[in-house]
Design a protein around this motif. Sequence first.
Motif, PDB file in Angstrom:
ATOM      1  N   LYS A  97      72.640 -51.697  42.722  1.00  0.00           N
ATOM      2  CA  LYS A  97      73.201 -52.312  41.522  1.00  0.00           C
ATOM      3  C   LYS A  97      74.612 -52.801  41.856  1.00  0.00           C
ATOM      4  O   LYS A  97      75.442 -52.034  42.318  1.00  0.00           O
ATOM      5  CB  LYS A  97      73.234 -51.304  40.377  1.00  0.00           C
ATOM      6  CG  LYS A  97      73.534 -51.930  39.051  1.00  0.00           C
ATOM      7  CD  LYS A  97      73.295 -50.951  37.938  1.00  0.00           C
ATOM      8  CE  LYS A  97      73.460 -51.661  36.616  1.00  0.00           C
ATOM      9  NZ  LYS A  97      73.113 -50.817  35.503  1.00  0.00           N
ATOM     10  N   SER A 137      78.175 -52.955  36.850  1.00  0.00           N
ATOM     11  CA  SER A 137      77.821 -52.098  35.733  1.00  0.00           C
ATOM     12  C   SER A 137      78.640 -52.549  34.534  1.00  0.00           C
ATOM     13  O   SER A 137      79.856 -52.331  34.496  1.00  0.00           O
ATOM     14  CB  SER A 137      78.127 -50.644  36.078  1.00  0.00           C
ATOM     15  OG  SER A 137      77.923 -49.832  34.963  1.00  0.00           O
ATOM     16  N   ILE A 138      77.984 -53.199  33.626  1.00  0.00           N
ATOM     17  CA  ILE A 138      78.689 -53.722  32.459  1.00  0.00           C
ATOM     18  C   ILE A 138      78.048 -53.119  31.223  1.00  0.00           C
ATOM     19  O   ILE A 138      76.868 -53.309  30.954  1.00  0.00           O
ATOM     20  CB  ILE A 138      78.611 -55.263  32.403  1.00  0.00           C
ATOM     21  CG1 ILE A 138      79.190 -55.849  33.680  1.00  0.00           C
ATOM     22  CG2 ILE A 138      79.312 -55.795  31.165  1.00  0.00           C
ATOM     23  CD1 ILE A 138      78.988 -57.325  33.833  1.00  0.00           C
ATOM     24  N   SER A 139      78.841 -52.350  30.485  1.00  0.00           N
ATOM     25  CA  SER A 139      78.307 -51.758  29.266  1.00  0.00           C
ATOM     26  C   SER A 139      78.408 -52.773  28.126  1.00  0.00           C
ATOM     27  O   SER A 139      79.291 -53.631  28.117  1.00  0.00           O
ATOM     28  CB  SER A 139      79.054 -50.478  28.920  1.00  0.00           C
ATOM     29  OG  SER A 139      80.435 -50.721  28.846  1.00  0.00           O
ATOM     30  N   PRO A 140      77.503 -52.676  27.159  1.00  0.00           N
ATOM     31  CA  PRO A 140      77.524 -53.620  26.041  1.00  0.00           C
ATOM     32  C   PRO A 140      78.832 -53.529  25.259  1.00  0.00           C
ATOM     33  O   PRO A 140      79.435 -52.458  25.152  1.00  0.00           O
ATOM     34  CB  PRO A 140      76.354 -53.186  25.174  1.00  0.00           C
ATOM     35  CG  PRO A 140      75.573 -52.217  25.969  1.00  0.00           C
ATOM     36  CD  PRO A 140      76.446 -51.696  27.052  1.00  0.00           C
ATOM     37  N   LYS A 157      81.205 -53.200  22.189  1.00  0.00           N
ATOM     38  CA  LYS A 157      81.099 -52.482  20.909  1.00  0.00           C
ATOM     39  C   LYS A 157      81.628 -53.384  19.807  1.00  0.00           C
ATOM     40  O   LYS A 157      82.689 -53.972  19.923  1.00  0.00           O
ATOM     41  CB  LYS A 157      81.899 -51.186  20.964  1.00  0.00           C
ATOM     42  CG  LYS A 157      81.359 -50.204  21.979  1.00  0.00           C
ATOM     43  CD  LYS A 157      82.185 -48.941  21.980  1.00  0.00           C
ATOM     44  CE  LYS A 157      81.636 -47.984  23.040  1.00  0.00           C
ATOM     45  NZ  LYS A 157      82.419 -46.762  23.117  1.00  0.00           N
TER      46      LYS A 157
END
Length: 59
Positions: free
Chosen positions: A43, A46-49, A51
């Motif tokens: 991977k 790493s990108i978090s959604p 908020k």
Amino acid sequence: MAFEDHIVNEVRKSRELILDQFKGDLDKFFKFIREEESKNHEKLASISPAKSTPQKVVE
């Protein structure tokens, strides 16, 4: 005298090389990219959604 942007020139040169390699067929180019991506199981990002924050309702 026109301004010469080295980055723009490099991008244009890369585009021409890609077009030459794949005979101008972007479908073949994207197929190649997908195949190369599938070879790399690591991977890369790493990108978090994002908020969402509640919006204030104005009445």
